[in-house]
Structure formats: C-alpha cells, structure tokens
Design an enzyme around this catalytic site. Structure first.
Site, PDB file in Angstrom:
ATOM      1  N   GLU A   1       0.843  -1.194   0.000  1.00 37.12           N
ATOM      2  CA  GLU A   1       0.000   0.000   0.000  1.00 37.12           C
ATOM      3  C   GLU A   1       0.873   1.237   0.000  1.00 37.12           C
ATOM      4  O   GLU A   1       1.917   1.265   0.649  1.00 37.12           O
ATOM      5  CB  GLU A   1      -0.916  -0.008   1.229  1.00 37.12           C
ATOM      6  CG  GLU A   1      -1.941   1.112   1.265  1.00 37.12           C
ATOM      7  CD  GLU A   1      -1.461   2.343   2.030  1.00 37.12           C
ATOM      8  OE1 GLU A   1      -2.099   3.416   1.916  1.00 37.12           O
ATOM      9  OE2 GLU A   1      -0.444   2.225   2.746  1.00 37.12           O
ATOM     10  N   SER A   2       0.457   2.265  -0.767  1.00 34.90           N
ATOM     11  CA  SER A   2       1.169   3.549  -0.833  1.00 34.90           C
ATOM     12  C   SER A   2       2.582   3.308  -1.357  1.00 34.90           C
ATOM     13  O   SER A   2       2.760   2.748  -2.437  1.00 34.90           O
ATOM     14  CB  SER A   2       1.145   4.224   0.538  1.00 34.90           C
ATOM     15  OG  SER A   2       1.601   5.543   0.476  1.00 34.90           O
ATOM     16  N   ALA A   3       3.608   3.706  -0.597  1.00 37.43           N
ATOM     17  CA  ALA A   3       4.974   3.415  -1.038  1.00 37.43           C
ATOM     18  C   ALA A   3       5.188   1.918  -1.204  1.00 37.43           C
ATOM     19  O   ALA A   3       5.984   1.485  -2.042  1.00 37.43           O
ATOM     20  CB  ALA A   3       5.982   3.982  -0.033  1.00 37.43           C
TER      21      ALA A   3
ATOM     22  N   HIS B   1      -6.243   8.989   1.546  1.00 36.03           N
ATOM     23  CA  HIS B   1      -5.144   8.040   1.377  1.00 36.03           C
ATOM     24  C   HIS B   1      -4.936   7.261   2.678  1.00 36.03           C
ATOM     25  O   HIS B   1      -4.883   7.832   3.764  1.00 36.03           O
ATOM     26  CB  HIS B   1      -3.872   8.805   1.029  1.00 36.03           C
ATOM     27  CG  HIS B   1      -2.699   7.935   0.724  1.00 36.03           C
ATOM     28  ND1 HIS B   1      -2.565   7.231  -0.452  1.00 36.03           N
ATOM     29  CD2 HIS B   1      -1.571   7.658   1.443  1.00 36.03           C
ATOM     30  CE1 HIS B   1      -1.421   6.561  -0.444  1.00 36.03           C
ATOM     31  NE2 HIS B   1      -0.809   6.801   0.689  1.00 36.03           N
TER      32      HIS B   1
END
Length: 570
Positions: free
Chosen positions: A237-239, A486
C-alpha cells in the site's frame, strides 16, 4: 494433500475457545532454529534476520545475504524497525501554513494508516522478516503465501503494525488458509539515497533490493513454515504499492531466483507506476548535496560518501532528515524514493512497462477516492492557475514546459464543488484552491496514474489479467472534509470486523486472488468483478454496498497524463 483435507486439518488444530495455547513453536531452517509464539490460533515468528547488518561500510549498499548462523533464535519478541526519514516540514514556502491542529492530526492519522504506529525500537540493523501461519500448519502443507510490503512515503513504516492475525483467521474461516510474510526494508536516506556518488558505486535503491532479498528468503525457507514458494502474491500500500510495481519491473522484469519465479501475482493499494527522474538527475543531486552539507561532509579528503558512512547514526539521521518531509509544502515531491539507476531500475517504471520489461503476472490495482486531501494541508493560497502551475513546476515536473503544466492544470475545474473530497457538499475549503490542488496531486501520483498504468498494460500487453477498484467507504453523505483519504483502506483490511461489508468483501476478493489468481473464483463474492481491459470498469467499494463504476471520470486530465507521461517525472 488436497485443499479440503488441509482445511480440515488446520481447523482441527485451532484451539477451542478458552483453551490455553502452546507457549511456543519451533521451525528449523538452514540458518537456525526459529522459536515462535502462538496466540489465538496463529503462530508468529518475528524479527528473523535475512541479511547482515547494513551498518558501517554497508550503509546505503545493497543488502548482503545473512552470513551467520542464528542458532536457537527467539522470534517471539516485537521486531525492530528501520530508522525513519523526514516526515514533517517545511510547512510553508513564502507564507505561513494555514494548517490547524486538526489538519496536523489528519496527517498523523494518514501516516499511522499507511506506516503504522510509530515503533518503540529503531535500529540500523533492521533487515528482518516475519512469518505468520494458522496454528498446526507444518512443513509440506504448501499453503499460498501473501508477502506484505508496508507504505510510508519511503520515509516511514515497519512490520509490527501490520499484523496478519485477522487476515489469517479470515482465511481459515473461508477455507483458504495461507502463510503471511512481512518484510522490513530501509527507508529514507538509508534505503533511497540518490546522487552521482551512489550511482557510481552501484548502490542505488537499496530499499528495493532489501525487499527483493526478502522474497529470495521466502523462496529458500518458506516451505519449512508450510508455505508454497510457487504460490507467492506480493501486496503493498502507498509506497509499498509503488514498491510492488517496482518489483514487477526490477532488473527489466527478471523476477527469477534459482530458476524459479519469486512471485506469481501482485496487489497494489494506492500506488502503481510512478514516473521518476534518474538517481543522478537534478532532483537527486540536490538531495544528496543538501545531506552532505548538513552532515559537514563537503570537501572531505576521503570523499563525501565515506564521510557519511563514518558518521554516528544519530548524526547521519539529522543530516539525512534535514530535507523536506512527506507532510510539508513540497508534499508528494518526495525527497527519497526509487529512481532509475541503470541496474536495478534501468529506466522510469512507466517506460519499462511500455517496453514490456516487467514480470507479467495477474495484478490488482486500486485507489481511494480522495487520495490527495491529506497531502495538501501544508500549502497556502493555490487560488489561481498561475500559483498552481508555478508550484508544480518548481517541485514536481522539472522536464515539463510551463505550457504543458498550464494545459494540465486547465483540465481541472476551479469550482470548489468539483475538487477533492469529490462529491462533497461542503461549501468551503482550508485555503483558496485547496480542493483543486488536492484533486491534482491525488490524481498524478495515485488515482489517474493507476488508470494510466492499466492502460499501458492493456495497450501493450493485454494478456496480463488486471482488475481495479475505487474505495469510497468514508464518503459520509459528502460531509467528510477529507473524504476517503489516502490510507483509509489499511484499517479496513487489517483491523476491521468481518461483520462490516468493506472488510469482509475486500478480504474475500484478495484471498480468492491469492488462491486462484482471480478475485472472483473461490469464496462467493457479492459483485462479479470484471477485468479492467474488458470495459474499464472499477469495483466500487462503499460503506453498505459494492457496485461497478466506469473508470472514466476526469477523462481530460487522464488523457493529458497518458500523452505527456514522459514529461511528468518526479
């Protein structure tokens, strides 16, 4: 062993309610005997070293495979975390930030969702891996493996907050037991230091190489824990999601080890192909120079890189974290992130995908509806096209012309009601243009970049199965000032109750994908989820129901990004 028999075996070995579980459990691998713990039907082996300590001369360098024998290794304790990179600040450019304590708390909440609670124990010697499995599973069970890569903007994150217990319990309940693995990787200046010196030495993207070595550890050892190394799905997730995509294109798509594939499917929550400039480009050089200056390493006879390695870790951390953080005025113009280095990443990830230089496995890619709201808390007045264009030109798109950026910004309405949080009925915003810049940043890093990535796959390699989704479960009648921000999905997947639709449906689709490489096959789902290439439809997660939605919103912004992606590199 057939799956049904295995499930019965696992279920039979789970402790009954009120029973006292065993104190520990042992697994022997070539590097030692790993002593794990048992809790509520889940066996956990935490903090297992997979590489030598990346300290001293190994700071910044690619990981070195573990060279020592562990003997009897206590894997019952909470593992260490890698040191954090820059998080907050600077909060303004030429004016003071308008962010209040409430907005700062939103940023902290997002950081907690994507990177987890701040660890209590940091160490530069942090390259460890964790394994969790249903109680009673043994070598030979050949369960599929879910390999987790945490997020945190490449400056934060650790494995303890992303405990797999709830997921594992759900897997057993759905007759889809599996082994869960999570890996520590270096972040910030330790894992993603840019610059010519790093490039020349061949040490770029150490954090991605950490992740890859973690996958190699799984290939070598997971069978002893009951996992099947030929059925590994990577998830982030995300990075962590950007990292998952980078693992697809690493070494021009070569994801083999000892002649076998390291993973067989990929899931990306809020992150896909992030277009990036080279490691030694102007942005990378500026970060390296700033760190060297802050460290007092300019003009040293031994060279700046040796000087940085000789620093005590506290002194190095102060210098490495003197550059802008993820929650700052530059925001998603990240100081540290994977950049092309000619070896690990031979080009920008989007370019590699276009050229077919990626590991071609089934993929799931998804976004939150309001990805940008939490990353636009520390800017000021963005109330005109000119202000936004200047901001994007200065911090983001150094290769794009002013005319190009102006055209891009012009694809976004300046009406408050059209910005992010989308579909919101709130009539005000934190500062002029806040909702517009939130829409732009959320799209160019996450949501529309997801669509661009899927289109690249569909145009160039339609044989690759792909599914995509949009999460809107925090919409709340349009009254939520940050919308489905986010990181909203992480509490849903890891901590949510199966009594809640977003949690049980999300887990069901993912476990089906883990087992069958298709989210529709296995446990019955409420909505049949078509492949994206079949009609550009998204699975639309909502609070009380799921449905399908056409992936055609903000089409003019998407068209611009797709056509100009070579000029939109970070």
């Amino acid at each position: 062993m057939k799956a049904t028999a295995l499930v019965a075996l696992v279920a039979g070995l789970l402790p009954i309610a009120g029973a006292v579980p065993a104190q520990n459990v042992n697994v022997t691998i070539p590097s030692g005997t790993i002593i794990g713990s048992v809790d509520n039907g889940v066996e956990s082996f935490r903090g297992i070293p997979y590489a030598d300590p990346p300290i001293g001369d190994l700071r910044f360098k690619p990981p070195v495979r573990l060279s020592r024998h562990l003997g009897e290794f206590d894997a019952t304790r909470k593992p260490v975390a890698c040191h954090l990179g820059p998080i907050f600040g600077p909060f303004a450019d030429t004016e003071d930030t308008t962010a209040t304590f409430a907005e700062i708390n939103v940023a902290i909440s997002v950081l907690k969702d994507t990177a987890g609670d701040t660890p209590s124990n940091f160490d530069e010697d942090c390259l460890i891996i964790n394994v969790q499995r249903p109680q009673g599973v043994e070598a030979g069970a050949n369960l599929p493996v879910l390999f987790w890569i945490y997020g945190g903007g490449f400056v934060a994150g650790s494995t303890p907050p992303f405990d797999g217990k709830n997921l594992i319990t759900t897997g057993v309940q759905l007759n889809q037991p599996f082994v869960y693995v999570s890996v520590n990787y270096r972040v910030g200046g330790w894992g993603f230091m840019p610059g010519e010196e790093i490039l020349r030495e061949g040490s770029g993207n150490a954090g991605l190489r950490d992740q890859r070595m973690g996958l190699e550890w799984v290939a070598d050892n997971i069978a002893e824990f009951g996992g099947d190394p030929t059925r590994v799905i990577i998830w982030g997730e995300s990075a962590g999601a950007i990292s998952v995509f980078d693992q697809l294109v690493l070494y021009d798509g070569n994801a083999t080890y000892k002649g076998e594939e390291l993973f067989h499917g990929a899931i990306m929550n809020s992150g896909t192909a992030l277009p990036t400039d080279p490691l030694n480009g102007p942005k990378g050089e500026a970060i390296y120079s700033a760190v060297v200056k802050a460290a007092g390493c300019e003009g040293k006879p031994e060279g700046s890189l040796s000087c940085l390695r000789d620093l005590h870790n506290d002194d190095f951390a102060a210098a490495a974290n003197s550059v802008p953080g993820i929650f700052s005025y530059p925001s998603l113009a990240l100081s540290y992130l994977p950049r092309p280095d000619g070896t690990v990443l031979t080009d920008s990830p989007d370019a590699l995908a276009k050229e077919g230089k990626f590991h071609k496995v089934p993929v799931i890619m998804g976004s939150q509806e309001d990805e940008g709201t939490a990353f636009t808390l520390f800017q000021v007045n963005m109330g005109t096209d000119e202000k936004i264009v200047n901001y994007l030109s200065k911090y983001y798109f150094g290769d794009a012309t002013i005319d190009q950026i102006s055209e891009f910004v012009g694809t976004y309405s300046d009406k408050i009601s059209d910005g992010s949080p989308f579909r919101s009925i709130l009539p005000t915003e934190l500062y002029p243009g806040k909702r517009r810049i939130a829409a732009i940043l959320g799209d160019m890093v996450f949501d529309l970049m997801r669509r661009v990535t899927l289109q690249i796959f569909a145009e160039n390699h339609p044989e690759v199965p792909s599914w995509s989704y949009l999460s809107s479960y925090d919409y709340n009648l349009g009254l939520n000032p940050v919308g489905t921000k986010h990181g909203s999905d992480m509490p849903v997947f890891f901590n949510g109750s199966n009594d809640d639709l977003p949690t049980i449906s999300g887990r069901t689709y993912y476990l089906n994908f883990l087992y069958e490489l298709d989210p529709n096959n296995g446990t019955q789902v409420d909505v049949l989820w078509p492949q994206w290439k079949e009609g550009r439809q998204l699975l639309w997660y909502n609070k009380k129901n799921n449905s399908l939605r056409n992936d055609t919103y903000r089409e003019s912004s998407y068209d611009f990004m797709l056509k100009n992606i070579d000029s939109l590199r970070f």
